[in-house]
Design a protein around this motif. Sequence first.
Motif, PDB file in Angstrom:
ATOM      1  N   MET A  88      -9.816   2.067 -26.858  1.00  0.00           N
ATOM      2  CA  MET A  88     -10.115   0.797 -26.216  1.00  0.00           C
ATOM      3  C   MET A  88      -9.576  -0.374 -27.047  1.00  0.00           C
ATOM      4  SD  MET A  88     -13.958   1.490 -24.754  1.00  0.00           S
ATOM      5  CE  MET A  88     -14.302  -0.232 -24.556  1.00  0.00           C
ATOM      6  N   TYR A  89      -9.647  -0.274 -28.361  1.00  0.00           N
ATOM      7  CA  TYR A  89      -9.115  -1.334 -29.224  1.00  0.00           C
ATOM      8  C   TYR A  89      -7.600  -1.452 -29.040  1.00  0.00           C
ATOM      9  CZ  TYR A  89      -7.766  -3.863 -33.402  1.00  0.00           C
ATOM     10  OH  TYR A  89      -7.220  -4.769 -34.260  1.00  0.00           O
ATOM     11  N   VAL A  92      -6.849  -3.097 -25.626  1.00  0.00           N
ATOM     12  CA  VAL A  92      -7.137  -4.528 -25.628  1.00  0.00           C
ATOM     13  C   VAL A  92      -6.130  -5.278 -26.495  1.00  0.00           C
ATOM     14  CG1 VAL A  92      -8.829  -6.257 -26.363  1.00  0.00           C
ATOM     15  CG2 VAL A  92      -9.567  -4.250 -25.102  1.00  0.00           C
ATOM     16  N   SER A  95      -2.836  -5.632 -24.621  1.00  0.00           N
ATOM     17  CA  SER A  95      -2.841  -6.546 -23.483  1.00  0.00           C
ATOM     18  C   SER A  95      -2.815  -8.007 -23.923  1.00  0.00           C
ATOM     19  CB  SER A  95      -4.036  -6.283 -22.578  1.00  0.00           C
ATOM     20  OG  SER A  95      -5.220  -6.649 -23.267  1.00  0.00           O
TER      21      SER A  95
END
Length: 96
Positions: A88-89, A92, A95
């Motif tokens: 997830m890091y 993110v 993005s």
Amino acid sequence: MKQIRCQNCGKWSSKTDYCEHCNEPLSEDKKEEVKREKSGKIKKPEPPGKLAAFFEYTRTSKNPLLRLLYYIVMSIWGIYVGLVVIIMYIVVAASG
């Protein structure tokens, strides 16, 4: 004089806060206040589920094999959660 029709009993009421007949709140502010009072009550805690009870039993068991099983399962779960956090890091950070 303003009259409001009660949604509960269907009668007309000259009071705009509460119904004269059934004492039901009529204004949106009073409805929200009643809802907050009801939700603010202390709820009875739910008993733990079967899985939580099993993990608590294995964590405090005198049998070393059961305790070992508990620590192995919790280690695998920790590694899984760590990998999900890292992925997830990266997503993110990529993005922007």
